[in-house]
Design a protein around this motif. Structure first.
Motif, short mmCIF file in Angstrom:
data_model
loop_
_atom_site.label_atom_id
_atom_site.label_comp_id
_atom_site.label_asym_id
_atom_site.label_seq_id
_atom_site.Cartn_x
_atom_site.Cartn_y
_atom_site.Cartn_z
N LYS A 1 -44.25 -12.70 90.85
CA LYS A 1 -43.58 -13.93 91.28
C LYS A 1 -44.60 -14.95 91.74
O LYS A 1 -45.44 -14.66 92.58
CB LYS A 1 -42.58 -13.60 92.40
CG LYS A 1 -41.45 -12.70 91.91
CD LYS A 1 -40.67 -12.06 93.03
CE LYS A 1 -39.57 -11.17 92.46
NZ LYS A 1 -40.14 -9.99 91.71
N VAL A 2 -44.51 -16.17 91.16
CA VAL A 2 -45.42 -17.26 91.51
C VAL A 2 -44.61 -18.56 91.54
O VAL A 2 -43.76 -18.77 90.69
CB VAL A 2 -46.55 -17.42 90.47
CG1 VAL A 2 -47.60 -18.38 90.98
CG2 VAL A 2 -47.19 -16.08 90.13
N ASP A 3 -44.87 -19.39 92.55
CA ASP A 3 -44.24 -20.72 92.60
C ASP A 3 -45.19 -21.74 91.97
O ASP A 3 -46.40 -21.68 92.19
CB ASP A 3 -43.95 -21.13 94.04
CG ASP A 3 -42.87 -20.28 94.67
OD1 ASP A 3 -42.80 -20.21 95.91
OD2 ASP A 3 -42.09 -19.64 93.91
N ALA A 4 -44.61 -22.67 91.18
CA ALA A 4 -45.44 -23.66 90.48
C ALA A 4 -44.66 -24.94 90.23
O ALA A 4 -43.41 -24.93 90.27
CB ALA A 4 -45.92 -23.10 89.14
N ASN B 1 -41.44 -30.68 93.60
CA ASN B 1 -41.48 -29.43 94.38
C ASN B 1 -41.71 -28.23 93.47
O ASN B 1 -41.21 -28.21 92.34
CB ASN B 1 -40.14 -29.22 95.12
CG ASN B 1 -39.88 -30.33 96.14
OD1 ASN B 1 -40.59 -30.45 97.13
ND2 ASN B 1 -38.89 -31.17 95.84
N LYS B 2 -42.45 -27.27 93.97
CA LYS B 2 -42.67 -26.04 93.21
C LYS B 2 -41.35 -25.29 93.06
O LYS B 2 -40.44 -25.42 93.87
CB LYS B 2 -43.69 -25.15 93.92
CG LYS B 2 -45.12 -25.69 93.87
CD LYS B 2 -46.11 -24.70 94.45
CE LYS B 2 -47.53 -25.19 94.28
NZ LYS B 2 -48.54 -24.18 94.76
N GLN B 3 -41.26 -24.50 91.97
CA GLN B 3 -40.11 -23.62 91.80
C GLN B 3 -40.60 -22.23 91.39
O GLN B 3 -41.74 -22.08 90.93
CB GLN B 3 -39.11 -24.17 90.79
CG GLN B 3 -39.60 -24.38 89.40
CD GLN B 3 -38.50 -25.02 88.54
OE1 GLN B 3 -37.52 -24.36 88.17
NE2 GLN B 3 -38.67 -26.30 88.23
N ALA B 4 -39.71 -21.26 91.56
CA ALA B 4 -40.08 -19.86 91.32
C ALA B 4 -40.24 -19.58 89.83
O ALA B 4 -39.45 -20.06 89.01
CB ALA B 4 -39.02 -18.93 91.89
N LEU B 5 -41.27 -18.82 89.51
CA LEU B 5 -41.48 -18.30 88.15
C LEU B 5 -41.69 -16.80 88.27
O LEU B 5 -42.16 -16.31 89.30
CB LEU B 5 -42.71 -18.95 87.51
CG LEU B 5 -42.63 -20.46 87.29
CD1 LEU B 5 -43.97 -20.98 86.81
CD2 LEU B 5 -41.53 -20.82 86.31
N ILE B 6 -41.32 -16.07 87.23
CA ILE B 6 -41.50 -14.61 87.20
C ILE B 6 -42.16 -14.24 85.88
O ILE B 6 -41.76 -14.74 84.82
CB ILE B 6 -40.14 -13.88 87.34
CG1 ILE B 6 -39.47 -14.23 88.67
CG2 ILE B 6 -40.33 -12.37 87.23
CD1 ILE B 6 -38.06 -13.70 88.81
N LEU B 7 -43.18 -13.37 85.95
CA LEU B 7 -43.91 -12.97 84.75
C LEU B 7 -43.86 -11.46 84.55
O LEU B 7 -43.96 -10.69 85.51
CB LEU B 7 -45.38 -13.39 84.83
CG LEU B 7 -45.66 -14.89 84.76
CD1 LEU B 7 -45.73 -15.47 86.15
CD2 LEU B 7 -46.94 -15.17 83.99
N ASP B 8 -43.74 -11.06 83.29
CA ASP B 8 -43.94 -9.67 82.87
C ASP B 8 -45.08 -9.69 81.86
O ASP B 8 -45.12 -10.56 80.98
CB ASP B 8 -42.69 -9.11 82.16
CG ASP B 8 -41.54 -8.82 83.12
OD1 ASP B 8 -40.40 -8.74 82.65
OD2 ASP B 8 -41.80 -8.69 84.34
N VAL C 1 -56.06 -9.12 87.95
CA VAL C 1 -55.30 -9.90 86.98
C VAL C 1 -54.19 -10.67 87.71
O VAL C 1 -54.02 -11.88 87.51
CB VAL C 1 -54.70 -9.00 85.89
CG1 VAL C 1 -53.82 -9.81 84.94
CG2 VAL C 1 -55.81 -8.30 85.11
N CYS C 2 -53.45 -9.99 88.59
CA CYS C 2 -52.35 -10.64 89.33
C CYS C 2 -52.89 -11.75 90.23
O CYS C 2 -52.31 -12.83 90.31
CB CYS C 2 -51.58 -9.62 90.16
SG CYS C 2 -50.58 -8.49 89.19
N GLN C 3 -54.02 -11.49 90.86
CA GLN C 3 -54.61 -12.50 91.77
C GLN C 3 -55.04 -13.73 90.99
O GLN C 3 -54.74 -14.87 91.38
CB GLN C 3 -55.82 -11.87 92.48
CG GLN C 3 -56.31 -12.62 93.69
CD GLN C 3 -57.33 -11.78 94.46
OE1 GLN C 3 -58.18 -11.10 93.88
NE2 GLN C 3 -57.23 -11.82 95.77
#
Ligand SMILES: Nc1nc2c(c(=O)[nH]1)N=C([C@H](O)[C@@H](O)CO)CN2
Length: 116
Positions: free
Chosen positions: A10-13, A24-31, A56-58
């Motif tokens: 989960k990353v906000d961008a 404003n940033k919004q939530a993103l989710i990656l697989d 990698v996640c960092q």
């Protein structure tokens, strides 16, 4: 080919085509599925012989949280290319989801596969 897996990062961008999305940033989710031979690390039991998913996640979190794009396709492409540039994995399958973009959906998103 073996894979290093990352699920629901989960990353906000700042991401979107509308003006309000640029404020404003919004939530993103990656697989992610990272194709990588895990045999050497399984034999040595040495983190230096594998893809460190913490790193990698960092690096993904730092890049994405500082990014500003309109399309998820652009962000997905740049994220996959960064992984191929920095890590010795042969192929990256990346799914990028916007969970807050469209009412009455769990999420919308894009899935791409890129190779060295
Ligand atoms: N294929 C895409 N379609 C849309 C995107 C996108 O990034 N790729 N973005 C939007 C809007 O920003 C939406 O997410 C918010 O209303 C619409 N369609």
């Amino acid at each position: 080919m073996d894979k290093i897996l990352i699920r629901q990062l989960k990353v906000d961008a700042i991401i979107g085509i509308h003006e309000w999305e640029k404020q404003n940033k919004q939530a993103l989710i990656l697989d992610l599925d990272l194709s990588f031979d895990c045999k050497p690390a399984a034999k040595s039991d040495d983190i230096n012989d594998t893809l460190d998913y913490f790193k990698v996640c960092q690096q993904l979190t730092d890049f994405i949280s500082a990014s500003r794009f309109e399309l998820i396709e652009t962000l997905a492409e740049k994220s996959a290319q960064m992984i191929l540039d920095y890590y010795p994995c042969k192929k990256v399958k990346l799914s990028l989801f916007k969970p807050e973009a469209i009412n009455n959906t769990d999420a919308v998103g894009v899935r791409i596969t890129r190779s060295q």
